[in-house]
Every structure is written in structure tokens, then in C-alpha cells.
Design an enzyme around this catalytic site. Sequence first.
Site, mmCIF file in Angstrom:
data_model
loop_
_atom_site.group_PDB
_atom_site.id
_atom_site.type_symbol
_atom_site.label_atom_id
_atom_site.label_comp_id
_atom_site.label_asym_id
_atom_site.label_seq_id
_atom_site.Cartn_x
_atom_site.Cartn_y
_atom_site.Cartn_z
ATOM 1 N N TYR A 79 -17.724 -5.969 -0.418
ATOM 2 C CA TYR A 79 -16.390 -5.383 -0.565
ATOM 3 C C TYR A 79 -16.417 -3.860 -0.509
ATOM 4 O O TYR A 79 -15.436 -3.248 -0.112
ATOM 5 C CB TYR A 79 -15.664 -5.878 -1.819
ATOM 6 C CG TYR A 79 -16.497 -5.962 -3.073
ATOM 7 C CD1 TYR A 79 -16.833 -4.833 -3.794
ATOM 8 C CD2 TYR A 79 -16.940 -7.196 -3.534
ATOM 9 C CE1 TYR A 79 -17.594 -4.917 -4.931
ATOM 10 C CE2 TYR A 79 -17.700 -7.296 -4.679
ATOM 11 C CZ TYR A 79 -18.024 -6.154 -5.377
ATOM 12 O OH TYR A 79 -18.791 -6.231 -6.512
ATOM 13 N N VAL B 151 4.433 -0.248 8.747
ATOM 14 C CA VAL B 151 3.388 -0.859 7.919
ATOM 15 C C VAL B 151 2.954 -2.185 8.539
ATOM 16 O O VAL B 151 1.796 -2.598 8.388
ATOM 17 C CB VAL B 151 3.835 -1.062 6.450
ATOM 18 C CG1 VAL B 151 4.051 0.276 5.766
ATOM 19 C CG2 VAL B 151 5.053 -1.935 6.341
ATOM 20 N N LYS C 153 3.885 0.188 0.090
ATOM 21 C CA LYS C 153 4.244 1.604 0.120
ATOM 22 C C LYS C 153 4.962 1.905 -1.198
ATOM 23 O O LYS C 153 6.169 1.743 -1.314
ATOM 24 C CB LYS C 153 5.206 1.848 1.289
ATOM 25 C CG LYS C 153 4.687 2.703 2.390
ATOM 26 C CD LYS C 153 5.684 2.801 3.516
ATOM 27 C CE LYS C 153 6.156 4.209 3.709
ATOM 28 N NZ LYS C 153 6.938 4.374 4.932
#
Length: 119
Positions: A53, A72, A98
Site C-alpha cells: 500500500y 473528478v 473533493k
Amino acid sequence: MDIVFIEDLRIDAVIGIYDWERRVRQTLSFDIEMAFDNTVPAASDDIALTLNYKDVSKRLIDYVGTSSFGLVETLAEQCAAIIREEFGVSWVRLKLSKPGAVRGAKSVGVRIERGIRPQ
């Protein structure tokens, strides 16, 4: 199938369709779930066998930090493709937020799933 996740990865980027958005960097938040069989790395205790990760996070930080998208939706698609293609992930669920983009809402954004969902 197991899930490796990254929660609330914050990356500053140029994102948006309005003129003022094209002149500033906004903080985006990513929540990512990735299908991965953890039995082999767990048995060997070897990080080289994992879906790392940290590596995924660094790759997205580099990519998103230098990107410039209007939507987005487009950025989410590109990030999902990077995760699937470069890290060999068969399924990914990605939420791109956002924060503060709409008055009265904590956050807005998209959630997408790509690939074959684990059973």
C-alpha cells in the site's frame, strides 16, 4: 479474496472546471479498496509478496500531484487504471472526494468499481 485498503489519502492537485480552480491546488481525498490474496505473503512474512500500500500510495501521490483534470470522474478512472495495470489488482473500488467543494456538504465526489469483484 482479501481487501487491501488505503483510507483518506490526501493529495493536492489542480482539479476543476472553473477558472479559479485552474489557478489553485485543492486537496483531494482517496479511499481505495483493492482485491488481493494475502495468504501467500502472510505465510511467508515477506513484504515483496504483498500488494504494498505504500508503493500504491506513492504512485498515486506522484501521478495526482502532477495532473490537471477538469473532472473528478476522469481522475478517478485514471487512478483506477494505474492501480489495476501497474499493481496487478483484479478489482478496485475507489472513492475520490473533493472536501469543501459544495457549501453545506462535507465533501462531494465519485465512487467507482472496476474489474471483477471478489467473491
